[in-house]
Design an enzyme around this catalytic site. Sequence first.
Site, PDB file in Angstrom:
ATOM      1  N   HIS A 454      24.520  13.707  61.807  1.00 32.12           N
ATOM      2  CA  HIS A 454      25.473  12.631  62.115  1.00 32.12           C
ATOM      3  C   HIS A 454      24.792  11.270  62.270  1.00 32.12           C
ATOM      4  O   HIS A 454      25.268  10.274  61.754  1.00 32.12           O
ATOM      5  CB  HIS A 454      26.194  12.908  63.434  1.00 32.12           C
ATOM      6  CG  HIS A 454      26.666  14.306  63.569  1.00 32.12           C
ATOM      7  ND1 HIS A 454      27.591  14.849  62.711  1.00 32.12           N
ATOM      8  CD2 HIS A 454      26.348  15.277  64.436  1.00 32.12           C
ATOM      9  CE1 HIS A 454      27.821  16.090  63.073  1.00 32.12           C
ATOM     10  NE2 HIS A 454      27.068  16.382  64.098  1.00 32.12           N
ATOM     11  N   GLU A 691      31.963  22.687  46.774  1.00 36.53           N
ATOM     12  CA  GLU A 691      30.969  22.716  47.848  1.00 36.53           C
ATOM     13  C   GLU A 691      30.265  24.057  47.925  1.00 36.53           C
ATOM     14  O   GLU A 691      29.295  24.217  48.644  1.00 36.53           O
ATOM     15  CB  GLU A 691      31.650  22.481  49.200  1.00 36.53           C
ATOM     16  CG  GLU A 691      32.498  21.247  49.242  1.00 36.53           C
ATOM     17  CD  GLU A 691      33.083  21.004  50.612  1.00 36.53           C
ATOM     18  OE1 GLU A 691      32.450  20.294  51.391  1.00 36.53           O
ATOM     19  OE2 GLU A 691      34.173  21.540  50.899  1.00 36.53           O
ATOM     20  N   ASP A 715      27.573  20.074  51.639  1.00 37.83           N
ATOM     21  CA  ASP A 715      27.699  21.521  51.770  1.00 37.83           C
ATOM     22  C   ASP A 715      27.121  22.248  50.548  1.00 37.83           C
ATOM     23  O   ASP A 715      26.512  23.309  50.689  1.00 37.83           O
ATOM     24  CB  ASP A 715      29.170  21.915  51.968  1.00 37.83           C
ATOM     25  CG  ASP A 715      29.575  21.764  53.424  1.00 37.83           C
ATOM     26  OD1 ASP A 715      28.792  22.207  54.287  1.00 37.83           O
ATOM     27  OD2 ASP A 715      30.641  21.199  53.704  1.00 37.83           O
ATOM     28  N   CYS A 762      31.590  13.176  46.601  1.00 44.17           N
ATOM     29  CA  CYS A 762      31.851  12.486  47.872  1.00 44.17           C
ATOM     30  C   CYS A 762      30.855  12.901  48.955  1.00 44.17           C
ATOM     31  O   CYS A 762      31.035  12.557  50.118  1.00 44.17           O
ATOM     32  CB  CYS A 762      33.276  12.716  48.332  1.00 44.17           C
ATOM     33  SG  CYS A 762      33.660  14.450  48.601  1.00 44.17           S
TER      34      CYS A 762
HETATM   35  C1  PEP Z   1      30.303  17.529  51.702  1.00 42.71           C
HETATM   36  O1  PEP Z   1      30.177  18.682  52.108  1.00 42.71           O
HETATM   37  O2  PEP Z   1      29.525  16.972  50.924  1.00 42.71           O
HETATM   38  C2  PEP Z   1      31.460  16.727  52.167  1.00 42.71           C
HETATM   39  C3  PEP Z   1      31.696  15.532  51.661  1.00 42.71           C
HETATM   40  O3  PEP Z   1      32.221  17.273  53.158  1.00 42.71           O
HETATM   41  P1  PEP Z   1      31.828  17.212  54.708  1.00 42.71           P
HETATM   42  O4  PEP Z   1      30.580  16.379  54.816  1.00 42.71           O
HETATM   43  O5  PEP Z   1      32.995  16.618  55.388  1.00 42.71           O
HETATM   44  O6  PEP Z   1      31.605  18.638  55.007  1.00 42.71           O
HETATM   45 MG    MG Z   2      31.830  19.665  53.142  1.00 41.40          MG
END
Ligand code: PEP
Ligand code: MG
Length: 830
Positions: A454, A691, A715, A762
Amino acid sequence: MVGIVVVSHSASLAEGVVELARQMGGEELPIEAAGGLEDGTIGTDVERVRAAIERVMSDEGVLVLMDLGSALLSAEMAVEFLEPGAEVVLSEAPFVEGAVAAAVAARGGMSLQEVQDEARRAIGMKEAQLGVEGGGEVQEPVSEDGLQARIPVLNEIGLHARPAALVAELAGRFDADLRLSKTGGAGPVSARSLTGLMTLVARKGDELVAIASGPQATAALAALEELAREGFGEGVATGPVVVRPVAASRAVAPSGAHPEQPIAAPEAGSLLRGIAASTGIALGPVRRFGEQLDAPAARASEGAEVERQRLEAARGAARSAIERDRETVAQRTSASDAAIFTAHVALLDDEALVDAATARIDAGDAAEMAWYQATEQTAEAWRALDDELMRERATDVEDVGRRVLAALAGRESSASIREEGVLVVSELTPADAAGLNTDLVRGIAAARGTATAHAAILARALGIPAVVGLGDAVLAIADGTSVLLDGGEGTVLVAPDEEVAERAGRARMLALERRERALSRAAEPAVTRDGVTIEVAANLGGAGGAAEAVQYGADGVGLLRTEFLFLERAEMPSEDEQTETIAQIADALDGRPLIVRTLDVGADKPLAALPMAPEQNPFLGTRGIRLSLRHPDLLATQLRAILRVAADHPLKVMFPMVATAAELDAARAAVVQARTATGVQTPMEVGIMIEVPAAALQADLLAASADFFSIGTNDLTQYAMAAERGNEQVGDLLAGPQPAVLRLVAATVAGAAAHGRWVGVCGELAGDPAAAVLLAGLGVRELSMAPPLIAEVKQALRSVSLADAAAAAQRALDARDATQARRYAADLLP
Ligand code: PEP
Ligand code: MG
């Protein structure tokens, strides 16, 4: 010994190369420089070359190395003027590396032919170190018979040129055939060959296997073992400290405090290596948080009643500061990241903690000391527990402890430094990151943490260069020591010399100018030099932030993490509430597209309103779409809200964590039902996140029923590399564009293309300009990231042609590691 002559247009260059070669070959080495013209100007002089050859001539012969152009002609003519029968070889070997390799080989008593071969192969050393394709393959046949020994590499920087030269020299002293290979790696190579040894790329902690045969095999092995024990002449713990990103256990010092085992401060010039967490260069003195959880200066109590009131007021101020930080984090990253602040408020009001502090006040302590003692003792006690989660909570107690101490000192936040510089912390907590004063914090160097933690996400969102996972050595750097932090490379250079500092200062200014330029064009689309537009969008994790994202240049929102609507709620949000919040965000985007992701929670992000059974491995459990499909009402409510907004806004919906076609079918069926329930028939693309590696590998199958894919590299990397996202111990497996993950991206794009679907990314990778170029090169057409990163990613895309990006991406698929893969794209950027 074979003689060596170094011919260059420049006298000083020739002398410099001789000096370097002598370092490896020793003073007795017959080596001569023949550089420049008689009058000191640039050029090559036949007579000078001839005389130099004469001076080093012996029965063993002479090897001549030349820099370029007419140096070759002069050397050829010089040879013609020599006595007939003189054994001279003109070598095409690389000038510097060749001279060094030849020097070591000559010193080891090799023949002219062998010395020539060594020089010729010298480029392999560089190729192997840089991981150049097909490079550095110095393999020698070896018979398995012979004596064997396992040799650990103990010196800090491993078998680099100087230690390797000592090994080669040692091998030359014995009547034995000594060969080395790296366990699980390259080799075997002749121990007499500097070039061969360098291609092993043996680093500290690696193990070499030595095989020796011949009359002096035993003695040669014994000498080698002895040399290795001494760290190949460098000692086992001296020399510049290079700390690799192997993180220590969590149960160590709190932010800013000193570790239990004192670690020597790294020397000036030491390079500490960590994990690149937020790009950019920072140069400045080491600073630490004002309020460490160190014992506060003794202050006399003004009486129990006064001190109680002071503590009460300070807790109130700390509570307000925590609330503000929660809001900041929710807007900048996600509500799940912000959840930690709820825990902080709970700790602030924790009865045991407050009672312990109050008892101390009643016993005569001032509020500062009472609160400090209470929090410190609690943290210590938790840290001693055999429970990972509780140990982590100890850091939170200290966080809260510092906040109240700051408030008692009349300051708003503990997470500030008072003078400009590079902030050094043990671990950057979300609370730290949220409260950072961005005017003063030029960079962040953390002993622990990973690139997808984070706090790293927040550092990126704030645009502060950061390196995490540096190990405890970074904590031992004295306050005020100047450091040069490179957030792109993941390094911290301790006390750089003036020239380096000046260069870095210039690089930083250039980077700032680059950022300014990028920001001035943020609103323009990202069109590659060959005319392809890549959509660059924002990731949002809260109700606010959409308008700010547009200001940062977002072409839309590529990922709305809807968890913020659900976390920390005793009851599920109603359909109306969800509709209203999503509509607010869509309105702020003013016609730009918005991709709403359905709820992505699980036992790793539990919901108060939806009790879940604890799981051994929550990341492998009921998460994302798996959970939504098990709670059809929850999914249906969310889909109805999304559809109601889609009726008059450009909305798309996507499902997280899809692994199978059956899940996708079930999710699509839920959309159909929600359409019936709401009566909304407005077209709306339905996509899925990629993912899970299984989804990437079955992308062609899934693309039949998904309108688009958005790859969640956070992920996807976690699952492909079998490395948990938040676990710093495996941070190096998570960092950067891992070639294996790029292959999964390529598989996703190919699968999508089979059905004419588009692909976005993303995950955090999309926000790294170099990685973004690779992703575009692989066929990704939409990139979504933290808003502050948008402008520079757009600018990077504008500076390349898609054809070049595609070529770099193809090379990256075959790269040895993420660093090399990234470099292929970084080399294209200005
Ligand atoms: C990811 O896993 O790359 C993603 C964008 O989802 P999160 O970070 O919310 O798990
Ligand atoms: Mg994710």
